[in-house]
Scaffold this active site. Structure first.
Site, PDB file in Angstrom:
ATOM      1  N   CYS A  17       0.891  -1.100   0.018  1.00  0.00           N
ATOM      2  CA  CYS A  17       0.601  -0.106  -0.014  1.00  0.00           C
ATOM      3  C   CYS A  17       0.901   1.179  -0.027  1.00  0.00           C
ATOM      4  O   CYS A  17       0.562   2.430  -0.415  1.00  0.00           O
ATOM      5  CB  CYS A  17      -0.691  -0.001   1.287  1.00  0.00           C
ATOM      6  SG  CYS A  17      -0.038   0.064   2.969  1.00  0.00           S
ATOM      7  N   HIS A  74      -1.948   7.274   3.134  1.00  0.00           N
ATOM      8  CA  HIS A  74      -0.746   7.376   3.419  1.00  0.00           C
ATOM      9  C   HIS A  74      -0.443   8.588   2.278  1.00  0.00           C
ATOM     10  O   HIS A  74      -0.595   8.304   1.393  1.00  0.00           O
ATOM     11  CB  HIS A  74      -0.172   5.628   2.776  1.00  0.00           C
ATOM     12  CG  HIS A  74      -0.334   4.488   2.915  1.00  0.00           C
ATOM     13  ND1 HIS A  74      -1.383   4.764   4.752  1.00  0.00           N
ATOM     14  CD2 HIS A  74       0.192   3.065   3.270  1.00  0.00           C
ATOM     15  CE1 HIS A  74      -1.173   3.356   4.729  1.00  0.00           C
ATOM     16  NE2 HIS A  74      -0.734   2.536   4.166  1.00  0.00           N
TER      17      HIS A  74
END
Lengths: 354, 354, 354, 354
Positions: free
Chosen positions: A148, A241
């Site tokens: 990710c 993120h």
């Protein structure tokens, strides 16, 4: 059109839940099989799951019974959202049984004959799957999407690599807690805090980035020849993120050229993949963006959102990139891989080579 | 020993409050004068301040009346915790009136004849103050401490620069909200969020770091010749700035040599400055440290806490450094500067040159 | 159908932004006029606003010019999202100029001839507006919706009041920061913290609840005769007010009867108001729900979500209620009021009485 | 004076860590024995513990070896910080072996012959321990302190009960995550969220409060005859439980009388118990206090901090109370119990009755 029947391995986890959410009303795929750990097997999904998404658990999914995690009862297309250790054991069984295993796990990403793919970046690596023994023997295979934290970075870098070449990459991440699954990060560790460590994350970011930006030659991926160093941190953010990036290019590029490279990057245009964002890289000109709370859902959570492009006093340019870690960074990534495989005819019942 | 009488400019702000907290029971200094903005002038301090620290406001301070921010009534030693715009206007007035102004503001840090000092790092830059016109005319002067994000970094870098030389520095910060003062960062901007921008912060980190690590030659500071690039981010942490750092050295260094350089770095040993931490750089060997919630109070908030030392795939080494932004990064920094000035005799009533 | 042209007073604030978000593609209303404070007047909306929602600012709205906050240029339907002090001054001007002012402000909620309305609860109070002097003179009028903390509570209480009668209500709130607008609550006040105070909030909750549950008799609202005590607290949550409630009923009720009262409460069924949730009160049976992060968007942010129904050792029953404070508790509430007014023909150009 | 040698059962948990922190340099007690779960037994404490406090783990404690959780090797005074299930099994073994077990667990709090004690509130319940079979047979006994959510409430209520009588109590809590131990509450459950449920907490608060405020008659505690209803919620706060309280008194009380009751409540004055706060109940007059981040450390974390005293529209008065849940609400509570037992001579080697 009849929809492909698919199964989800690891259906009760955070990524499994995202698969269910994203597949609800998907035009090409229909969830017909759910598997989870032994202790959940046999239960109603609604009873076994701790549903943590902010849209309700679909009623028909809640009623489904959880199957044992074995290929016998499974359909031939499997989305896998397993912890790495379990993936290492289970995914080969499904591939060997003839399943197309579209995996979010890190277990086999770096294996030589396993495609590690972002459709906008390196869909041309998919033919690697034909080299897999499973493919040859049963028609099954394994395709993976990246970590990710790597996926937003690589999306932002790909058009720059194409146009200007990449020589060196610094990246420092501020990663959301959902990336660690559930229960995942204890609240006492992260409320009002930063944890400057995520096990194995920096290694994954570094090696996956170079494989993704590499090229397929002679049946193997030549990783990009560039230097990369990653610092990975956990911050008190639910989803999304955020990454601070500095890059050194092989050819000079102006700000306008970089913005154009991002703006014009639409490698999947015209393919009509349902999960593909119209604009894979969105640039926000405001000084203080992207921010996870405001921007993670751009492109339905599938865009890499970039901002703060400015000269780097050490390399050439620096910028911030954000992507939704459980959509673009996990379930959505796998789903887009599956959609690309579908258009390539790789999800049809495969004929085992004679 | 009779204590020096000191005044605080900007006494109601977050840094002003820290000054009061840290000066309570200080063996060398006694707070006798508090000044703040015009709208607070004349009020009891206890009525004017929104006290935001987790130790109670000292009762005798609460009773003090806030003075106008002019040098007429002020003592000759002034701790200044003003916003930069106001500092630019007020601090010279106090210096011109003969005050030793120990400032936390950014307004004059980069001015050629103003010492920008961390006592453990470049106390030898202090003689610069003798070049100031104020000094020559009234005996007053201005000494500054660095930005809250630079100070932890520079402490961690100094012994490495001394032993191995620094060639390049990459740093990405995750900064606490208290660094923006009060009311500062709106909660809607930072709850569950990251803001990848702090106005002018990257520029300050970059230029202050090189001035601090530079050397005084011919009455001016030659900045360190090294490249530095900073990314500054705000995260939902109350206190404590965490920074991911990669460095390229001029001479090779082993892990043990770096740990030794940090461990042995005690340049103020034997000087008995009350605010100086016994161990200015504390290394924590655990994988996941330093963390702001757990480690910011090391050395009573005055230590730079380092961890995660590991090879960098792009430069030589990378590590994480943490420091308390309103203690080591602000009020404590100024206080330590004042203590060093006291031992040098620079806080005595100065004779104006004939 | 031609859409009603509407204007927004206070368009740059948090509630103003929600109005814009909720009105985008609204079938009945079209935003044609935006007004904000003097310092924004004349600017492009996109330049004046700090857009804080997680959907992008619509491009055509961004291009609109902000008008002065005077009725001359305004359309005849105004959504008002002003601070109370400003509302007290401006809203009467618009009503006097013939505008239907649908206000989210607290300024006039308790005024005797001003309807304070939740469509599902007391739409029958709307005729009060005919008593307003503005109405008689210009056709304009003022209609208000309740405080964001009252609205979820009142929705949950209404069907219980109807079936069992309410004698006493104890409520303790945990309110989101978006309720305070922007910049609103400083992050230093709320990160890892609770603030047990919101100015005037307890008084509003108490008196508005009784007016909303009261009955219109002889041209005035008789408040419900019940006792109510509110405790209001701020917690580090972005959106969604959570409330712990204990109630004493006039007639005994079983758990099943209460659940049925909530389940069957659909007073707007068949009216096809676009913003009305199909199920105004949603009960979640899980032990630990409702939770703001997971449940605030039920009914597109317009449902009151209840859970934890259990006997109260002091009164009769206790439960938790959650509602989205800037949708159901503010912009969505006003919008639903406008929709109800539209079906009643009160948004047509009004004939001024001869 | 020679210090009592004590042991800690459950030494690696959050409360166990607080015991170690609070006992460091305690004048009366010396930690000589640490026990934890089987998987930690035999390890160095420093290797087994995930130390989560913001003061460093004392070096001499880090070196101690963890003992098996059996009484054979244990000293005769045991601080127990065990989960309830394990406490139910282990604590009787230590009591039967002659140990004074000062427990923070809920397992035996409501048992008829087990004192549930807050020294300032009901130290006079301690003689109950003489009725325990363990006491009669081995000299060992079990004394408990209340749940972390009950303790602040009961401290605030005690002087009001004494002077005015209590008829009814409403309380709604906002509890910190450290109350759930480590790993405890997953961050995905609590970041930007409220969880309106803590298993068994409301029942504990209700019954423990009445036992603590009850009176010892004929060798048993008669619980206070008052009605109480608790709502328990978890909020994203690290330490410190905040509670909204409404009370109905038996005799009228003015604001001044209530403040005086709190101010004058110093039942341990003159006893010199090291952990007892000088002022067990601290009232803060500011509108918006107490707040956990600012006020939980009052009285070194041992004070109940009250504020917002105001009339209740439903009962008589309402207020907010805050206490530190792992100090006053857990380890500090047990420690103060031990100190009181010491002054009563109950920690001396006990003669087993003939």
């Amino acid at each position: 059109m009849q929809r492909h029947q698919i199964g989800i391995l690891g259906a009760t986890g955070m990524v499994g839940q995202r698969f269910i959410q994203l597949l609800e009303q998907h035009p090409w795929f229909e969830v017909v099989w759910l598997a989870a750990s032994d202790k959940s097997s046999g239960k109603r999904y609604g009873d076994a799951v701790k549903w943590k998404l902010d849209t309700p658990l679909p009623a028909h999914i809640a009623q489904m019974q959880i199957s044992p995690a074995t290929p016998e009862s499974a359909p031939k297309i499997i989305f896998a959202a397993l912890d790495s250790d379990i993936a290492r054991e289970l995914e080969p069984k499904f591939a060997a049984a003839g399943c197309a295993v579209i995996s979010n796990s890190s277990a086999f990403r770096m294996q030589q004959d396993v495609p590690l793919v972002i459709p906008e970046v390196n869909g041309d690596h998919l033919p690697l799957l034909e080299k897999q023994t499973w493919r040859k023997q049963s028609g099954g295979y394994l395709v993976t999407n990246p970590n990710c934290s790597a996926i937003g970075l690589v999306l932002a870098l790909k058009p720059l690599e194409e146009r200007f070449g990449l020589d060196a990459i610094f990246v420092s991440t501020m990663q959301a807690v959902s990336g660690a699954g559930y229960p995942g990060v204890p609240s006492l560790d992260i409320l009002g805090n930063v944890v400057p460590y995520i096990k194995s994350e920096e290694e994954k970011m570094q090696e996956e980035t170079l494989k993704l930006l590499g090229s397929l030659k002679d049946d193997r991926v030549q990783p990009l020849e560039a230097k990369i160093s990653a610092h990975c941190n956990r911050v008190p953010v639910e989803d999304g993120h955020t990454e601070s990036v500095s890059i050194k290019l092989r050819k000079p590029a102006t700000r306008e050229q970089i913005l154009a490279a991002w703006q014009e990057f639409r490698p999947l245009a015209g393919q009509n993949l349902p999960t593909a964002p119209a604009q894979p890289i969105e640039f926000i000109p405001a000084d203080d963006r992207p921010q996870p709370r405001l921007d993670r859902m751009r492109g339905h959570g599938m865009a890499a959102v970039v901002g703060r492009l400015r000269p780097c006093t050490l390399f050439d340019w620096k910028f911030t990139v954000l992507s939704h870690n459980t959509i673009r960074g996990a379930a959505g990534a796998a789903l887009l891989n599956a959609e690309l495989l579908a258009t390539l005819g790789k999800l049809e019942p495969a004929a085992v080579p004679a």
